[in-house]
Design a protein around this motif. Structure first.
Motif, PDB file in Angstrom:
ATOM      1  N   LEU A 196       0.840  -1.498   0.024  1.00 47.37           N
ATOM      2  CA  LEU A 196      -0.123   0.076  -0.627  1.00 47.37           C
ATOM      3  C   LEU A 196       1.065   1.480   0.156  1.00 47.37           C
ATOM      4  O   LEU A 196       0.536   2.931  -0.092  1.00 47.37           O
ATOM      5  CB  LEU A 196      -0.907  -0.380   1.212  1.00 47.37           C
ATOM      6  CG  LEU A 196      -1.832  -1.051   1.109  1.00 47.37           C
ATOM      7  CD1 LEU A 196      -3.192  -0.775   2.560  1.00 47.37           C
ATOM      8  CD2 LEU A 196      -2.766  -1.035  -0.046  1.00 47.37           C
ATOM      9  N   GLU A 197       2.270   1.673   0.162  1.00 47.64           N
ATOM     10  CA  GLU A 197       3.199   2.501  -0.092  1.00 47.64           C
ATOM     11  C   GLU A 197       2.834   2.909  -1.036  1.00 47.64           C
ATOM     12  O   GLU A 197       3.831   3.766  -0.855  1.00 47.64           O
ATOM     13  CB  GLU A 197       3.864   1.856   0.829  1.00 47.64           C
ATOM     14  CG  GLU A 197       5.746   1.412   0.293  1.00 47.64           C
ATOM     15  CD  GLU A 197       5.008  -0.586   0.281  1.00 47.64           C
ATOM     16  OE1 GLU A 197       5.529  -0.623  -0.075  1.00 47.64           O
ATOM     17  OE2 GLU A 197       3.765  -1.130   0.759  1.00 47.64           O
ATOM     18  N   LYS A 198       3.195   1.790  -2.047  1.00 49.72           N
ATOM     19  CA  LYS A 198       3.399   2.229  -3.423  1.00 49.72           C
ATOM     20  C   LYS A 198       1.866   2.581  -4.019  1.00 49.72           C
ATOM     21  O   LYS A 198       2.350   3.853  -4.832  1.00 49.72           O
ATOM     22  CB  LYS A 198       3.703   1.047  -4.355  1.00 49.72           C
ATOM     23  CG  LYS A 198       4.803   0.228  -3.654  1.00 49.72           C
ATOM     24  CD  LYS A 198       5.202  -1.099  -4.912  1.00 49.72           C
ATOM     25  CE  LYS A 198       5.859  -1.770  -3.900  1.00 49.72           C
ATOM     26  NZ  LYS A 198       6.382  -3.014  -3.764  1.00 49.72           N
ATOM     27  N   ILE A 199       0.090   2.953  -3.067  1.00 54.90           N
ATOM     28  CA  ILE A 199      -0.314   3.702  -3.828  1.00 54.90           C
ATOM     29  C   ILE A 199      -0.268   4.917  -3.903  1.00 54.90           C
ATOM     30  O   ILE A 199       0.155   5.516  -2.940  1.00 54.90           O
ATOM     31  CB  ILE A 199      -1.042   2.806  -2.639  1.00 54.90           C
ATOM     32  CG1 ILE A 199      -1.798   1.404  -2.911  1.00 54.90           C
ATOM     33  CG2 ILE A 199      -3.175   3.817  -3.459  1.00 54.90           C
ATOM     34  CD1 ILE A 199      -1.936   1.264  -4.458  1.00 54.90           C
ATOM     35  N   HIS A 200      -0.673   5.863  -4.502  1.00 53.74           N
ATOM     36  CA  HIS A 200      -0.180   6.867  -5.120  1.00 53.74           C
ATOM     37  C   HIS A 200      -1.809   7.664  -4.723  1.00 53.74           C
ATOM     38  O   HIS A 200      -2.632   7.319  -5.183  1.00 53.74           O
ATOM     39  CB  HIS A 200       0.054   7.400  -6.172  1.00 53.74           C
ATOM     40  CG  HIS A 200       1.528   7.034  -7.178  1.00 53.74           C
ATOM     41  ND1 HIS A 200       2.318   7.724  -6.265  1.00 53.74           N
ATOM     42  CD2 HIS A 200       1.386   6.288  -7.815  1.00 53.74           C
ATOM     43  CE1 HIS A 200       3.615   7.198  -7.092  1.00 53.74           C
ATOM     44  NE2 HIS A 200       3.185   6.203  -7.720  1.00 53.74           N
ATOM     45  N   PRO A 201      -1.728   8.984  -3.794  1.00 54.24           N
ATOM     46  CA  PRO A 201      -2.899   9.710  -3.869  1.00 54.24           C
ATOM     47  C   PRO A 201      -3.728  10.017  -4.463  1.00 54.24           C
ATOM     48  O   PRO A 201      -3.666  10.696  -6.043  1.00 54.24           O
ATOM     49  CB  PRO A 201      -2.487  10.506  -2.496  1.00 54.24           C
ATOM     50  CG  PRO A 201      -0.801  10.723  -3.488  1.00 54.24           C
ATOM     51  CD  PRO A 201      -0.750   9.354  -3.662  1.00 54.24           C
ATOM     52  N   SER A 202      -5.513  10.055  -5.108  1.00 52.80           N
ATOM     53  CA  SER A 202      -5.621  10.977  -6.532  1.00 52.80           C
ATOM     54  C   SER A 202      -6.922  11.009  -4.961  1.00 52.80           C
ATOM     55  O   SER A 202      -7.305  10.603  -4.516  1.00 52.80           O
ATOM     56  CB  SER A 202      -5.715   9.550  -7.401  1.00 52.80           C
ATOM     57  OG  SER A 202      -6.926   8.305  -6.855  1.00 52.80           O
ATOM     58  N   SER A 203      -8.063  11.361  -6.467  1.00 56.40           N
ATOM     59  CA  SER A 203      -9.540  11.671  -5.961  1.00 56.40           C
ATOM     60  C   SER A 203     -10.048  11.743  -7.674  1.00 56.40           C
ATOM     61  O   SER A 203      -9.814  12.402  -8.125  1.00 56.40           O
ATOM     62  CB  SER A 203      -9.713  13.411  -5.353  1.00 56.40           C
ATOM     63  OG  SER A 203     -10.953  13.217  -5.121  1.00 56.40           O
ATOM     64  N   MET A 204     -11.251  10.486  -7.937  1.00 56.65           N
ATOM     65  CA  MET A 204     -11.044  10.272  -8.831  1.00 56.65           C
ATOM     66  C   MET A 204     -13.092   9.380  -8.532  1.00 56.65           C
ATOM     67  O   MET A 204     -12.964   8.896  -8.138  1.00 56.65           O
ATOM     68  CB  MET A 204     -11.050   9.366  -9.884  1.00 56.65           C
ATOM     69  CG  MET A 204     -11.403   8.931 -11.176  1.00 56.65           C
ATOM     70  SD  MET A 204     -11.807  10.213 -12.435  1.00 56.65           S
ATOM     71  CE  MET A 204      -9.566  10.352 -13.088  1.00 56.65           C
ATOM     72  N   LEU A 205     -13.904   9.878  -9.205  1.00 56.47           N
ATOM     73  CA  LEU A 205     -15.273   9.035  -9.351  1.00 56.47           C
ATOM     74  C   LEU A 205     -15.645   8.584 -10.391  1.00 56.47           C
ATOM     75  O   LEU A 205     -15.519   8.416 -11.402  1.00 56.47           O
ATOM     76  CB  LEU A 205     -16.439  10.360  -8.972  1.00 56.47           C
ATOM     77  CG  LEU A 205     -18.110   9.669  -8.437  1.00 56.47           C
ATOM     78  CD1 LEU A 205     -18.061   8.955  -7.596  1.00 56.47           C
ATOM     79  CD2 LEU A 205     -19.328  10.656  -8.976  1.00 56.47           C
ATOM     80  N   TYR A 206     -15.535   7.316 -10.091  1.00 53.74           N
ATOM     81  CA  TYR A 206     -16.053   5.734 -11.461  1.00 53.74           C
ATOM     82  C   TYR A 206     -17.725   5.918 -10.854  1.00 53.74           C
ATOM     83  O   TYR A 206     -18.399   5.754  -9.851  1.00 53.74           O
ATOM     84  CB  TYR A 206     -15.401   5.051 -10.736  1.00 53.74           C
ATOM     85  CG  TYR A 206     -13.939   5.085 -11.644  1.00 53.74           C
ATOM     86  CD1 TYR A 206     -13.483   3.775 -12.629  1.00 53.74           C
ATOM     87  CD2 TYR A 206     -12.953   5.044 -10.103  1.00 53.74           C
ATOM     88  CE1 TYR A 206     -12.268   4.478 -13.144  1.00 53.74           C
ATOM     89  CE2 TYR A 206     -11.321   5.641 -10.849  1.00 53.74           C
ATOM     90  CZ  TYR A 206     -11.713   5.152 -11.944  1.00 53.74           C
ATOM     91  OH  TYR A 206     -10.393   5.101 -12.076  1.00 53.74           O
ATOM     92  N   VAL A 207     -18.596   5.621 -11.978  1.00 51.46           N
ATOM     93  CA  VAL A 207     -19.737   5.365 -12.112  1.00 51.46           C
ATOM     94  C   VAL A 207     -19.958   4.503 -12.923  1.00 51.46           C
ATOM     95  O   VAL A 207     -19.285   4.712 -14.231  1.00 51.46           O
ATOM     96  CB  VAL A 207     -20.405   7.006 -12.752  1.00 51.46           C
ATOM     97  CG1 VAL A 207     -21.622   6.221 -12.498  1.00 51.46           C
ATOM     98  CG2 VAL A 207     -20.307   7.508 -11.360  1.00 51.46           C
ATOM     99  N   PHE A 208     -20.784   2.911 -12.299  1.00 54.07           N
ATOM    100  CA  PHE A 208     -21.150   1.801 -13.294  1.00 54.07           C
ATOM    101  C   PHE A 208     -22.275   1.775 -13.650  1.00 54.07           C
ATOM    102  O   PHE A 208     -23.096   1.785 -12.777  1.00 54.07           O
ATOM    103  CB  PHE A 208     -20.571   0.712 -12.666  1.00 54.07           C
ATOM    104  CG  PHE A 208     -18.767   0.679 -12.586  1.00 54.07           C
ATOM    105  CD1 PHE A 208     -17.772   1.231 -13.887  1.00 54.07           C
ATOM    106  CD2 PHE A 208     -18.227   1.012 -11.412  1.00 54.07           C
ATOM    107  CE1 PHE A 208     -16.425   0.695 -13.215  1.00 54.07           C
ATOM    108  CE2 PHE A 208     -16.790   1.638 -11.644  1.00 54.07           C
ATOM    109  CZ  PHE A 208     -15.809   0.798 -11.746  1.00 54.07           C
ATOM    110  N   ALA A 209     -22.889   1.085 -14.863  1.00 55.90           N
ATOM    111  CA  ALA A 209     -24.549   1.552 -15.170  1.00 55.90           C
ATOM    112  C   ALA A 209     -24.284  -0.241 -14.409  1.00 55.90           C
ATOM    113  O   ALA A 209     -24.263  -0.848 -15.033  1.00 55.90           O
ATOM    114  CB  ALA A 209     -24.657   1.556 -16.286  1.00 55.90           C
ATOM    115  N   LEU A 210     -25.812  -0.559 -14.086  1.00 53.61           N
ATOM    116  CA  LEU A 210     -25.751  -1.818 -14.094  1.00 53.61           C
ATOM    117  C   LEU A 210     -26.755  -2.467 -15.055  1.00 53.61           C
ATOM    118  O   LEU A 210     -27.769  -1.451 -15.565  1.00 53.61           O
ATOM    119  CB  LEU A 210     -26.377  -2.155 -12.612  1.00 53.61           C
ATOM    120  CG  LEU A 210     -25.441  -2.264 -11.448  1.00 53.61           C
ATOM    121  CD1 LEU A 210     -26.103  -2.668 -10.366  1.00 53.61           C
ATOM    122  CD2 LEU A 210     -24.572  -2.945 -11.368  1.00 53.61           C
TER     123      LEU A 210
END
Length: 162
Positions: A148-162
């Protein structure tokens, strides 16, 4: 999350075992309002997790979907037979509500500690989740969640249709 048709609770679990440390202090070792806990937990084993299904009528564990990392976000149970969750390593997954078998996976490219949510527009259902590992986890628990130390911070909203 709760599925009223199946009468199952879905719990995001953090599996961990701590050792406690005590720190002797003497008068003058710390200044007023300086951060001090007098000791605290020390992680000596990796922290993992699971999505655990519990029967609401009996309280018994009826299923478990083991995860490599702790479950930092929430869980969403749909009116159908799907359970959505996400991992701090960046995967958004859909599980079978009865078996907890993974049915679908999306690699977001960033860590996740937000819960999925759902809404509908004109009769079409969507699942949305905010991606971006925030908070204190990567900084304070990096030794017990290798990778997890390799995970870069970000901010993105993902939306998926069912």
């Amino acid at each position: 999350a709760y599925n009223p048709d199946l009468k199952l609770w879905y719990i995001p679990v953090i599996e961990s075992c701590n050792q406690m440390t005590n720190q002797e202090t003497k008068l003058g070792d710390y200044k007023p309002r300086e951060f001090f806990t007098g000791g605290g937990p020390r992680q000596h084993e990796p922290i993992t997790g699971s999505v655990t299904a519990i029967a609401a009528t009996t309280g018994k564990v009826v299923g478990k979907h083991e995860t490599h990392y702790p479950m930092l976000g929430g869980i969403l149970a749909t009116a159908g037979d799907l359970v959505f969750t996400a991992h701090p390593s960046g995967e958004i997954v859909a599980l079978n509500a009865k078996t907890l078998e993974e049915l679908w996976r999306f690699e977001s490219g960033s860590g996740i500690n937000a819960p999925p949510m759902t809404y509908s527009v004109n009769g079409k259902q969507y699942v949305a989740i905010l991606v971006g590992l925030g908070g204190a986890w990567p900084k304070w628990f990096v030794d017990s969640t290798k990778g997890l130390e390799k995970i870069h911070p970000s901010s993105m909203l993902y939306v998926f249709a069912l």
